[in-house]
Write a protein that holds these residues in place. Structure first.
Motif, PDB file in Angstrom:
ATOM      1  N   THR A  83     175.709  65.919 -24.207  1.00  0.00           N
ATOM      2  CA  THR A  83     175.702  66.985 -25.210  1.00  0.00           C
ATOM      3  C   THR A  83     177.049  67.685 -25.220  1.00  0.00           C
ATOM      4  O   THR A  83     177.702  67.831 -24.200  1.00  0.00           O
ATOM      5  CB  THR A  83     174.597  68.007 -24.890  1.00  0.00           C
ATOM      6  OG1 THR A  83     174.845  68.549 -23.608  1.00  0.00           O
ATOM      7  CG2 THR A  83     173.227  67.356 -24.916  1.00  0.00           C
ATOM      8  N   LYS A  84     177.407  68.099 -26.406  1.00  0.00           N
ATOM      9  CA  LYS A  84     178.653  68.856 -26.556  1.00  0.00           C
ATOM     10  C   LYS A  84     178.336  70.342 -26.491  1.00  0.00           C
ATOM     11  O   LYS A  84     177.263  70.779 -26.893  1.00  0.00           O
ATOM     12  CB  LYS A  84     179.308  68.538 -27.892  1.00  0.00           C
ATOM     13  CG  LYS A  84     179.794  67.127 -28.003  1.00  0.00           C
ATOM     14  CD  LYS A  84     180.475  66.943 -29.332  1.00  0.00           C
ATOM     15  CE  LYS A  84     180.964  65.522 -29.492  1.00  0.00           C
ATOM     16  NZ  LYS A  84     181.623  65.326 -30.779  1.00  0.00           N
ATOM     17  N   ASN A  85     179.272  71.096 -25.985  1.00  0.00           N
ATOM     18  CA  ASN A  85     179.111  72.549 -25.989  1.00  0.00           C
ATOM     19  C   ASN A  85     179.465  73.076 -27.364  1.00  0.00           C
ATOM     20  O   ASN A  85     180.616  73.057 -27.782  1.00  0.00           O
ATOM     21  CB  ASN A  85     180.001  73.195 -24.930  1.00  0.00           C
ATOM     22  CG  ASN A  85     179.503  72.927 -23.537  1.00  0.00           C
ATOM     23  OD1 ASN A  85     178.322  72.639 -23.359  1.00  0.00           O
ATOM     24  ND2 ASN A  85     180.372  73.007 -22.561  1.00  0.00           N
ATOM     25  N   ILE A  86     178.457  73.538 -28.076  1.00  0.00           N
ATOM     26  CA  ILE A  86     178.662  74.099 -29.420  1.00  0.00           C
ATOM     27  C   ILE A  86     178.708  75.614 -29.276  1.00  0.00           C
ATOM     28  O   ILE A  86     177.800  76.213 -28.700  1.00  0.00           O
ATOM     29  CB  ILE A  86     177.519  73.677 -30.360  1.00  0.00           C
ATOM     30  CG1 ILE A  86     177.478  72.148 -30.452  1.00  0.00           C
ATOM     31  CG2 ILE A  86     177.696  74.306 -31.727  1.00  0.00           C
ATOM     32  CD1 ILE A  86     176.299  71.613 -31.217  1.00  0.00           C
ATOM     33  N   PRO A  87     179.772  76.226 -29.799  1.00  0.00           N
ATOM     34  CA  PRO A  87     179.857  77.689 -29.682  1.00  0.00           C
ATOM     35  C   PRO A  87     178.752  78.353 -30.503  1.00  0.00           C
ATOM     36  O   PRO A  87     178.394  77.866 -31.574  1.00  0.00           O
ATOM     37  CB  PRO A  87     181.242  78.026 -30.231  1.00  0.00           C
ATOM     38  CG  PRO A  87     181.623  76.869 -31.070  1.00  0.00           C
ATOM     39  CD  PRO A  87     180.912  75.673 -30.506  1.00  0.00           C
ATOM     40  N   PRO A  88     178.202  79.464 -30.003  1.00  0.00           N
ATOM     41  CA  PRO A  88     177.138  80.142 -30.753  1.00  0.00           C
ATOM     42  C   PRO A  88     177.675  80.772 -32.035  1.00  0.00           C
ATOM     43  O   PRO A  88     178.848  81.143 -32.129  1.00  0.00           O
ATOM     44  CB  PRO A  88     176.648  81.210 -29.784  1.00  0.00           C
ATOM     45  CG  PRO A  88     177.785  81.431 -28.851  1.00  0.00           C
ATOM     46  CD  PRO A  88     178.510  80.122 -28.762  1.00  0.00           C
TER      47      PRO A  88
END
Length: 83
Positions: free
Chosen positions: A2-7
């Motif tokens: 999974t990629k870290n998606i910014p909130p």
């Protein structure tokens, strides 16, 4: 993986419109109140002095509306009911 998606920011990432809207509403009330007081005091002429009072009142109400927010409006309503 999974990629870290910014909130997503709570405001949606758009411009903050609260201050301009508060200033505009305060400015409008600041224009309205001197005219209302003029009717109570039975002012019969409109000159530069009265227009200056309206402009200064509008600017003061606009700035106070931004600085104090809802407290400004609550105090205005309390003052209005006092009359």
């Amino acid at each position: 993986m999974t990629k870290n998606i910014p909130p997503i920011p709570p405001s949606g990432g758009g411009p903050d419109l609260e201050s301009p809207v508060r200033f505009g509403c305060g400015f409008t009330i600041g224009l309205f109140v001197p005219f209302l007081w003029g009717f109570f005091w039975e002012v019969t002429t409109i000159g530069w002095g009265i227009m200056a009072v309206c402009a200064i009142s509008a600017l003061i109400c606009g700035v106070l509306s931004i600085k104090y927010g809802d407290r400004f409006w609550r105090s205005l309503v309390k003052f209005w009911h006092f009359w």
